[in-house]
Design a protein around this motif. Structure first.
Motif, PDB file in Angstrom:
ATOM      1  N   LYS A  37      11.130  31.256  -2.670  1.00 14.65           N
ATOM      2  CA  LYS A  37      11.758  30.316  -3.596  1.00 14.65           C
ATOM      3  C   LYS A  37      11.836  30.914  -4.987  1.00 14.65           C
ATOM      4  O   LYS A  37      10.845  31.403  -5.528  1.00 14.65           O
ATOM      5  CB  LYS A  37      10.935  29.021  -3.623  1.00 14.65           C
ATOM      6  CG  LYS A  37      11.479  27.955  -4.544  1.00 14.65           C
ATOM      7  CD  LYS A  37      10.709  26.657  -4.387  1.00 14.65           C
ATOM      8  CE  LYS A  37       9.699  26.499  -5.478  1.00 14.65           C
ATOM      9  NZ  LYS A  37       9.030  25.202  -5.493  1.00 14.65           N
ATOM     10  N   ALA A  38      13.043  30.876  -5.559  1.00 17.46           N
ATOM     11  CA  ALA A  38      13.257  31.262  -6.955  1.00 17.46           C
ATOM     12  C   ALA A  38      13.722  30.016  -7.705  1.00 17.46           C
ATOM     13  O   ALA A  38      13.728  28.911  -7.158  1.00 17.46           O
ATOM     14  CB  ALA A  38      14.287  32.385  -7.043  1.00 17.46           C
ATOM     15  N   THR A  39      14.142  30.185  -8.926  1.00 16.57           N
ATOM     16  CA  THR A  39      14.518  29.040  -9.746  1.00 16.57           C
ATOM     17  C   THR A  39      15.612  28.188  -9.123  1.00 16.57           C
ATOM     18  O   THR A  39      15.473  26.976  -9.012  1.00 16.57           O
ATOM     19  CB  THR A  39      14.970  29.513 -11.142  1.00 16.57           C
ATOM     20  OG1 THR A  39      13.917  30.297 -11.700  1.00 16.57           O
ATOM     21  CG2 THR A  39      15.255  28.343 -12.047  1.00 16.57           C
ATOM     22  N   ASN A  40      16.703  28.806  -8.703  1.00 21.01           N
ATOM     23  CA  ASN A  40      17.848  28.048  -8.196  1.00 21.01           C
ATOM     24  C   ASN A  40      18.201  28.326  -6.745  1.00 21.01           C
ATOM     25  O   ASN A  40      19.144  27.750  -6.225  1.00 21.01           O
ATOM     26  CB  ASN A  40      19.082  28.326  -9.059  1.00 21.01           C
ATOM     27  CG  ASN A  40      18.882  27.831 -10.473  1.00 21.01           C
ATOM     28  OD1 ASN A  40      18.468  26.692 -10.680  1.00 21.01           O
ATOM     29  ND2 ASN A  40      19.152  28.682 -11.445  1.00 21.01           N
ATOM     30  N   ILE A  41      17.476  29.232  -6.118  1.00 21.34           N
ATOM     31  CA  ILE A  41      17.802  29.624  -4.744  1.00 21.34           C
ATOM     32  C   ILE A  41      16.541  29.744  -3.908  1.00 21.34           C
ATOM     33  O   ILE A  41      15.430  29.815  -4.426  1.00 21.34           O
ATOM     34  CB  ILE A  41      18.583  30.959  -4.697  1.00 21.34           C
ATOM     35  CG1 ILE A  41      17.744  32.111  -5.268  1.00 21.34           C
ATOM     36  CG2 ILE A  41      19.896  30.852  -5.427  1.00 21.34           C
ATOM     37  CD1 ILE A  41      17.386  33.144  -4.260  1.00 21.34           C
ATOM     38  N   VAL A  42      16.758  29.819  -2.625  1.00 20.89           N
ATOM     39  CA  VAL A  42      15.673  30.089  -1.698  1.00 20.89           C
ATOM     40  C   VAL A  42      16.223  30.986  -0.586  1.00 20.89           C
ATOM     41  O   VAL A  42      17.387  30.870  -0.196  1.00 20.89           O
ATOM     42  CB  VAL A  42      15.059  28.782  -1.135  1.00 20.89           C
ATOM     43  CG1 VAL A  42      16.078  27.976  -0.370  1.00 20.89           C
ATOM     44  CG2 VAL A  42      13.819  29.048  -0.307  1.00 20.89           C
TER      45      VAL A  42
ATOM     46  N   TRP B 259       8.963  41.497  -6.828  1.00 21.35           N
ATOM     47  CA  TRP B 259       9.547  40.328  -7.496  1.00 21.35           C
ATOM     48  C   TRP B 259       8.525  39.223  -7.704  1.00 21.35           C
ATOM     49  O   TRP B 259       8.848  38.045  -7.596  1.00 21.35           O
ATOM     50  CB  TRP B 259      10.716  39.790  -6.669  1.00 21.35           C
ATOM     51  CG  TRP B 259      11.829  40.758  -6.541  1.00 21.35           C
ATOM     52  CD1 TRP B 259      12.696  41.137  -7.526  1.00 21.35           C
ATOM     53  CD2 TRP B 259      12.211  41.479  -5.368  1.00 21.35           C
ATOM     54  NE1 TRP B 259      13.583  42.051  -7.043  1.00 21.35           N
ATOM     55  CE2 TRP B 259      13.320  42.282  -5.710  1.00 21.35           C
ATOM     56  CE3 TRP B 259      11.727  41.525  -4.070  1.00 21.35           C
ATOM     57  CZ2 TRP B 259      13.943  43.111  -4.801  1.00 21.35           C
ATOM     58  CZ3 TRP B 259      12.355  42.359  -3.158  1.00 21.35           C
ATOM     59  CH2 TRP B 259      13.438  43.134  -3.530  1.00 21.35           C
ATOM     60  N   GLN B 260       7.292  39.609  -8.030  1.00 20.67           N
ATOM     61  CA  GLN B 260       6.215  38.620  -8.120  1.00 20.67           C
ATOM     62  C   GLN B 260       6.496  37.479  -9.080  1.00 20.67           C
ATOM     63  O   GLN B 260       6.047  36.358  -8.863  1.00 20.67           O
ATOM     64  CB  GLN B 260       4.904  39.296  -8.490  1.00 20.67           C
ATOM     65  CG  GLN B 260       4.915  39.954  -9.851  1.00 20.67           C
ATOM     66  CD  GLN B 260       3.640  40.717 -10.098  1.00 20.67           C
ATOM     67  OE1 GLN B 260       2.654  40.516  -9.419  1.00 20.67           O
ATOM     68  NE2 GLN B 260       3.665  41.605 -11.065  1.00 20.67           N
ATOM     69  N   ASP B 261       7.247  37.740 -10.136  1.00 25.21           N
ATOM     70  CA  ASP B 261       7.532  36.685 -11.097  1.00 25.21           C
ATOM     71  C   ASP B 261       8.771  35.885 -10.749  1.00 25.21           C
ATOM     72  O   ASP B 261       9.085  34.894 -11.388  1.00 25.21           O
ATOM     73  CB  ASP B 261       7.704  37.279 -12.498  1.00 25.21           C
ATOM     74  CG  ASP B 261       6.427  37.964 -12.973  1.00 25.21           C
ATOM     75  OD1 ASP B 261       5.338  37.528 -12.558  1.00 25.21           O
ATOM     76  OD2 ASP B 261       6.517  38.931 -13.758  1.00 25.21           O
ATOM     77  N   GLU B 262       9.511  36.314  -9.730  1.00 27.36           N
ATOM     78  CA  GLU B 262      10.776  35.689  -9.414  1.00 27.36           C
ATOM     79  C   GLU B 262      10.719  34.760  -8.209  1.00 27.36           C
ATOM     80  O   GLU B 262      11.466  33.796  -8.131  1.00 27.36           O
ATOM     81  CB  GLU B 262      11.832  36.761  -9.180  1.00 27.36           C
ATOM     82  CG  GLU B 262      11.812  37.766 -10.306  1.00 27.36           C
ATOM     83  CD  GLU B 262      13.172  38.188 -10.757  1.00 27.36           C
ATOM     84  OE1 GLU B 262      14.166  37.634 -10.272  1.00 27.36           O
ATOM     85  OE2 GLU B 262      13.210  39.069 -11.584  1.00 27.36           O
ATOM     86  N   PHE B 263       9.857  35.069  -7.251  1.00 28.35           N
ATOM     87  CA  PHE B 263       9.802  34.297  -6.018  1.00 28.35           C
ATOM     88  C   PHE B 263       8.421  33.720  -5.761  1.00 28.35           C
ATOM     89  O   PHE B 263       7.428  34.413  -5.902  1.00 28.35           O
ATOM     90  CB  PHE B 263      10.180  35.164  -4.809  1.00 28.35           C
ATOM     91  CG  PHE B 263      11.629  35.502  -4.711  1.00 28.35           C
ATOM     92  CD1 PHE B 263      12.532  34.576  -4.227  1.00 28.35           C
ATOM     93  CD2 PHE B 263      12.092  36.742  -5.103  1.00 28.35           C
ATOM     94  CE1 PHE B 263      13.879  34.875  -4.128  1.00 28.35           C
ATOM     95  CE2 PHE B 263      13.444  37.044  -5.010  1.00 28.35           C
ATOM     96  CZ  PHE B 263      14.333  36.121  -4.527  1.00 28.35           C
ATOM     97  N   ALA B 264       8.402  32.470  -5.360  1.00 33.06           N
ATOM     98  CA  ALA B 264       7.187  31.870  -4.813  1.00 33.06           C
ATOM     99  C   ALA B 264       7.341  31.902  -3.300  1.00 33.06           C
ATOM    100  O   ALA B 264       8.399  31.539  -2.780  1.00 33.06           O
ATOM    101  CB  ALA B 264       7.043  30.429  -5.306  1.00 33.06           C
ATOM    102  N   ILE B 265       6.331  32.338  -2.623  1.00 35.45           N
ATOM    103  CA  ILE B 265       6.426  32.514  -1.173  1.00 35.45           C
ATOM    104  C   ILE B 265       5.767  31.335  -0.479  1.00 35.45           C
ATOM    105  O   ILE B 265       4.653  30.946  -0.794  1.00 35.45           O
ATOM    106  CB  ILE B 265       5.798  33.848  -0.753  1.00 35.45           C
ATOM    107  CG1 ILE B 265       6.580  34.984  -1.422  1.00 35.45           C
ATOM    108  CG2 ILE B 265       5.774  33.979   0.766  1.00 35.45           C
ATOM    109  CD1 ILE B 265       5.910  36.306  -1.390  1.00 35.45           C
ATOM    110  N   ARG B 266       6.491  30.799   0.471  1.00 36.78           N
ATOM    111  CA  ARG B 266       5.994  29.679   1.276  1.00 36.78           C
ATOM    112  C   ARG B 266       6.034  30.148   2.723  1.00 36.78           C
ATOM    113  O   ARG B 266       7.065  30.577   3.214  1.00 36.78           O
ATOM    114  CB  ARG B 266       6.921  28.484   1.067  1.00 36.78           C
ATOM    115  CG  ARG B 266       6.536  27.269   1.843  1.00 36.78           C
ATOM    116  CD  ARG B 266       7.470  26.140   1.483  1.00 36.78           C
ATOM    117  NE  ARG B 266       7.260  25.052   2.411  1.00 36.78           N
ATOM    118  CZ  ARG B 266       7.432  23.797   2.093  1.00 36.78           C
ATOM    119  NH1 ARG B 266       7.834  23.474   0.897  1.00 36.78           N
ATOM    120  NH2 ARG B 266       7.238  22.866   2.987  1.00 36.78           N
ATOM    121  N   ASP B 267       4.931  30.068   3.379  1.00 36.03           N
ATOM    122  CA  ASP B 267       4.830  30.600   4.736  1.00 36.03           C
ATOM    123  C   ASP B 267       4.567  29.469   5.707  1.00 36.03           C
ATOM    124  O   ASP B 267       3.443  29.141   6.023  1.00 36.03           O
ATOM    125  CB  ASP B 267       3.709  31.626   4.784  1.00 36.03           C
ATOM    126  CG  ASP B 267       3.753  32.490   6.014  1.00 36.03           C
ATOM    127  OD1 ASP B 267       4.729  32.388   6.778  1.00 36.03           O
ATOM    128  OD2 ASP B 267       2.821  33.281   6.207  1.00 36.03           O
TER     129      ASP B 267
END
Length: 156
Positions: free
Chosen positions: A118-123, A147-155
């Motif tokens: 997940k990023a700000t406007n996209i996934v 891209w540690q600052d750009e994406f949150a990872i959901r598993d």
């Protein structure tokens, strides 16, 4: 997309950037062509103009070429390909959006492992075939490193 295709660093990838016409016969022809292009690759990346199918735009109708349909993801899966697709967020709760879409993708990928990024406007959603699941942790690690600052990872 054409510029990316010309990039020498992308030589390990196959591209299928032909225009998708909305009518069913042309779309089926495009899809069969896609399967030929990806024959020697494990991962198919999809970047629909709009998103995954919505109830208001039936496959084969005007503007349907801007969507990828769950039945198409299922056919990619049935051809033993993992897939990654890009999705803009709808104007809904983003965590619920991700959970709902993950559930739909799990159905067509026979309950695959589906990490999302997940990023700000996209996934991005990644459906991994069983033989490819051994790469999941490495993929997640690379994304975190680059891209540690750009994406949150959901598993899920």
């Amino acid at each position: 997309m054409k510029e990316i295709e010309k990039t020498s660093s992308m030589s390990a990838f196959g591209f299928h950037s032909e225009y998708i016409y909305p009518d069913l016969i042309a779309r089926e022809s495009w899809f069969r062509s896609l399967l030929k292009v990806v024959k020697n690759y494990d991962l198919v990346f999809l970047d629909p103009d709009n998103r995954i199918e919505v109830p208001s735009v039936k496959k084969g109708t005007k503007k349907s070429n801007k969507y990828v349909y769950l039945c198409e993801l299922e056919r990619i899966w049935e051809n033993n390909k993992s897939f990654l697709f890009f999705q803009h967020f709808s104007r809904v709760n983003r965590d619920k959006f991700i959970a709902d879409l993950t559930s739909k993708v799990k159905v067509v990928s026979y309950n695959s492992v589906i990490p999302s990024f997940k990023a700000t406007n996209i996934v991005l959603f990644l459906a991994l075939q069983p033989p490819h699941q051994k790469y999941k942790e490495k993929i997640i690690r690379i994304i975190k490193e680059k891209w540690q600052d750009e994406f949150a990872i959901r598993d899920d």
